[in-house]
Write a protein that holds these residues in place. Structure first.
Motif, mmCIF file in Angstrom:
data_model
loop_
_atom_site.group_PDB
_atom_site.id
_atom_site.type_symbol
_atom_site.label_atom_id
_atom_site.label_comp_id
_atom_site.label_asym_id
_atom_site.label_seq_id
_atom_site.Cartn_x
_atom_site.Cartn_y
_atom_site.Cartn_z
ATOM 1 N N LEU A 3 -16.141 -1.547 5.671
ATOM 2 C CA LEU A 3 -15.751 -2.555 6.650
ATOM 3 C C LEU A 3 -15.676 -1.905 8.020
ATOM 4 C CD1 LEU A 3 -12.845 -4.216 4.624
ATOM 5 C CD2 LEU A 3 -15.202 -5.036 4.853
ATOM 6 N N THR A 4 -15.917 -2.701 9.054
ATOM 7 C CA THR A 4 -15.814 -2.176 10.407
ATOM 8 C C THR A 4 -14.682 -2.859 11.162
ATOM 9 O OG1 THR A 4 -17.504 -3.717 11.179
ATOM 10 C CG2 THR A 4 -18.245 -1.533 10.548
ATOM 11 N N GLU A 5 -14.139 -2.134 12.091
ATOM 12 C CA GLU A 5 -12.998 -2.613 12.867
ATOM 13 C C GLU A 5 -13.316 -3.951 13.530
ATOM 14 O OE1 GLU A 5 -9.960 -1.129 16.367
ATOM 15 O OE2 GLU A 5 -11.484 0.227 15.611
ATOM 16 N N GLY A 6 -12.367 -4.880 13.399
ATOM 17 C CA GLY A 6 -12.497 -6.172 14.043
ATOM 18 C C GLY A 6 -13.109 -7.260 13.177
ATOM 19 N N MET A 7 -13.653 -6.889 12.011
ATOM 20 C CA MET A 7 -14.203 -7.920 11.116
ATOM 21 C C MET A 7 -13.097 -8.878 10.706
ATOM 22 S SD MET A 7 -16.536 -6.036 8.271
ATOM 23 C CE MET A 7 -18.295 -6.036 8.433
ATOM 24 N N HIS A 8 -13.392 -10.172 10.726
ATOM 25 C CA HIS A 8 -12.462 -11.185 10.237
ATOM 26 C C HIS A 8 -12.889 -11.525 8.809
ATOM 27 C CE1 HIS A 8 -10.346 -12.164 14.039
ATOM 28 N NE2 HIS A 8 -11.421 -11.568 14.530
ATOM 29 N N THR A 9 -11.953 -11.332 7.876
ATOM 30 C CA THR A 9 -12.274 -11.487 6.455
ATOM 31 C C THR A 9 -11.343 -12.479 5.776
ATOM 32 O OG1 THR A 9 -10.844 -9.603 5.951
ATOM 33 C CG2 THR A 9 -13.208 -9.152 6.217
ATOM 34 N N VAL A 10 -11.820 -12.991 4.637
ATOM 35 C CA VAL A 10 -11.010 -13.826 3.752
ATOM 36 C C VAL A 10 -11.094 -13.188 2.369
ATOM 37 C CG1 VAL A 10 -10.686 -16.091 2.702
ATOM 38 C CG2 VAL A 10 -11.452 -15.917 5.087
ATOM 39 N N TRP A 11 -9.933 -12.849 1.826
ATOM 40 C CA TRP A 11 -9.826 -12.230 0.506
ATOM 41 C C TRP A 11 -9.374 -13.295 -0.488
ATOM 42 C CZ3 TRP A 11 -10.594 -6.902 -0.329
ATOM 43 C CH2 TRP A 11 -10.812 -6.153 0.827
ATOM 44 N N THR A 12 -10.246 -13.651 -1.427
ATOM 45 C CA THR A 12 -9.889 -14.574 -2.502
ATOM 46 C C THR A 12 -9.757 -13.728 -3.766
ATOM 47 O OG1 THR A 12 -11.075 -16.372 -1.429
ATOM 48 C CG2 THR A 12 -10.540 -16.649 -3.768
ATOM 49 N N VAL A 13 -8.523 -13.435 -4.115
ATOM 50 C CA VAL A 13 -8.255 -12.528 -5.232
ATOM 51 C C VAL A 13 -8.037 -13.346 -6.500
ATOM 52 C CG1 VAL A 13 -6.713 -10.735 -6.104
ATOM 53 C CG2 VAL A 13 -7.327 -10.788 -3.668
ATOM 54 N N HIS A 14 -8.879 -13.078 -7.488
ATOM 55 C CA HIS A 14 -8.828 -13.785 -8.772
ATOM 56 C C HIS A 14 -7.892 -13.075 -9.751
ATOM 57 C CE1 HIS A 14 -12.296 -15.693 -6.986
ATOM 58 N NE2 HIS A 14 -12.922 -14.546 -6.964
ATOM 59 N N GLU A 15 -7.960 -11.751 -9.757
ATOM 60 C CA GLU A 15 -7.136 -10.900 -10.612
ATOM 61 C C GLU A 15 -6.643 -9.761 -9.728
ATOM 62 O OE1 GLU A 15 -7.675 -8.007 -14.520
ATOM 63 O OE2 GLU A 15 -9.340 -9.242 -13.854
ATOM 64 N N THR A 16 -5.354 -9.437 -9.784
ATOM 65 C CA THR A 16 -4.763 -8.443 -8.882
ATOM 66 C C THR A 16 -5.743 -7.305 -8.601
ATOM 67 O OG1 THR A 16 -2.513 -8.986 -9.555
ATOM 68 C CG2 THR A 16 -2.856 -6.833 -8.541
ATOM 69 N N LEU A 17 -6.018 -7.120 -7.314
ATOM 70 C CA LEU A 17 -7.014 -6.155 -6.845
ATOM 71 C C LEU A 17 -6.318 -4.892 -6.357
ATOM 72 C CD1 LEU A 17 -10.180 -6.222 -6.247
ATOM 73 C CD2 LEU A 17 -9.479 -6.420 -3.868
ATOM 74 N N ARG A 18 -6.809 -3.749 -6.816
ATOM 75 C CA ARG A 18 -6.308 -2.458 -6.338
ATOM 76 C C ARG A 18 -7.494 -1.643 -5.870
ATOM 77 N NH1 ARG A 18 -1.665 1.508 -8.549
ATOM 78 N NH2 ARG A 18 -0.560 -0.463 -8.342
ATOM 79 N N PHE A 51 0.845 -1.191 0.000
ATOM 80 C CA PHE A 51 0.000 0.000 0.000
ATOM 81 C C PHE A 51 0.876 1.235 0.000
ATOM 82 C CE2 PHE A 51 0.825 -1.002 4.380
ATOM 83 C CZ PHE A 51 1.034 0.232 4.996
ATOM 84 N N VAL A 52 0.278 2.334 -0.398
ATOM 85 C CA VAL A 52 0.908 3.644 -0.331
ATOM 86 C C VAL A 52 -0.063 4.547 0.403
ATOM 87 C CG1 VAL A 52 1.699 5.643 -1.653
ATOM 88 C CG2 VAL A 52 2.223 3.336 -2.456
ATOM 89 N N GLU A 53 0.394 5.134 1.521
ATOM 90 C CA GLU A 53 -0.439 6.084 2.256
ATOM 91 C C GLU A 53 -0.325 7.442 1.578
ATOM 92 O OE1 GLU A 53 0.957 5.974 6.309
ATOM 93 O OE2 GLU A 53 -0.471 4.394 6.806
ATOM 94 N N LEU A 54 -1.474 8.027 1.264
ATOM 95 C CA LEU A 54 -1.497 9.350 0.654
ATOM 96 C C LEU A 54 -1.692 10.434 1.703
ATOM 97 C CD1 LEU A 54 -3.721 8.440 -2.409
ATOM 98 C CD2 LEU A 54 -1.217 8.498 -2.284
ATOM 99 N N THR A 55 -2.454 10.103 2.756
ATOM 100 C CA THR A 55 -2.627 10.961 3.935
ATOM 101 C C THR A 55 -2.733 10.016 5.131
ATOM 102 O OG1 THR A 55 -5.056 10.970 4.027
ATOM 103 C CG2 THR A 55 -4.020 12.574 2.524
ATOM 104 N N ASP A 56 -3.052 10.566 6.296
ATOM 105 C CA ASP A 56 -3.228 9.727 7.489
ATOM 106 C C ASP A 56 -4.396 8.761 7.344
ATOM 107 O OD1 ASP A 56 -1.111 10.977 8.708
ATOM 108 O OD2 ASP A 56 -2.350 12.267 9.977
ATOM 109 N N THR A 57 -5.356 9.077 6.479
ATOM 110 C CA THR A 57 -6.556 8.252 6.377
ATOM 111 C C THR A 57 -6.846 7.732 4.971
ATOM 112 O OG1 THR A 57 -7.923 10.222 6.055
ATOM 113 C CG2 THR A 57 -7.695 9.403 8.319
ATOM 114 N N ILE A 58 -6.109 8.160 3.974
ATOM 115 C CA ILE A 58 -6.367 7.749 2.586
ATOM 116 C C ILE A 58 -5.154 7.014 2.034
ATOM 117 C CG2 ILE A 58 -6.897 8.529 0.239
ATOM 118 C CD1 ILE A 58 -8.088 11.073 1.511
ATOM 119 N N GLY A 59 -5.419 5.911 1.337
ATOM 120 C CA GLY A 59 -4.319 5.169 0.746
ATOM 121 C C GLY A 59 -4.773 4.329 -0.431
ATOM 122 N N VAL A 60 -3.799 3.725 -1.093
ATOM 123 C CA VAL A 60 -4.053 2.816 -2.208
ATOM 124 C C VAL A 60 -3.415 1.486 -1.827
ATOM 125 C CG1 VAL A 60 -3.771 2.402 -4.675
ATOM 126 C CG2 VAL A 60 -3.957 4.760 -3.820
#
Length: 107
Positions: A86-101, A31-40
């Motif tokens: 998303l909310t803090e504390g959620m447990h997630t599974v990311w199944t990425v098919h094609e590079t996700l940005r 990731f790249v942070e753009l500000t304290d709260t925004i990133g890619v």
């Protein structure tokens, strides 16, 4: 402060995920942070787990299935244009098919 960046063309340094987060494949993220709260953020193909922070994100490119540990929540199919909160504390599974940005706003 003004943020003006081409989030699609932005170079993002990627690193392999820790083994304890990898479910399948050999995904890398970064990731790249753009500000304290925004990133890619980017995630290459594969499946990984995460514990989320409060954020809203917009998918710029790629495709994935986002699943939740909470059985009451249906999986979400992600593609360019998807907006998810998303909310803090959620447990997630990311199944990425094609590079996700995605662009995220945290907090």
């Amino acid at each position: 402060m003004t943020v003006n960046v081409d989030a699609v063309a932005l170079a993002i340094p990627l690193e392999p995920l820790p083994a304890d987060q990898v479910v399948a494949g050999a995904p890398s993220t970064g990731f790249v942070e753009l500000t304290d709260t925004i990133g890619v953020w980017e995630h290459t193909p594969g499946t990984s787990t995460d514990v989320e922070a409060d954020e809203v994100f917009v998918v710029l490119s790629g495709s994935a299935t986002l699943s939740f540990a909470d059985p009451a929540r249906e999986p979400v199919e992600l593609r360019a244009g998807s907006i998810v909160q998303l909310t803090e504390g959620m447990h997630t599974v990311w199944t990425v098919h094609e590079t996700l940005r995605k662009v995220y706003v945290a907090g």
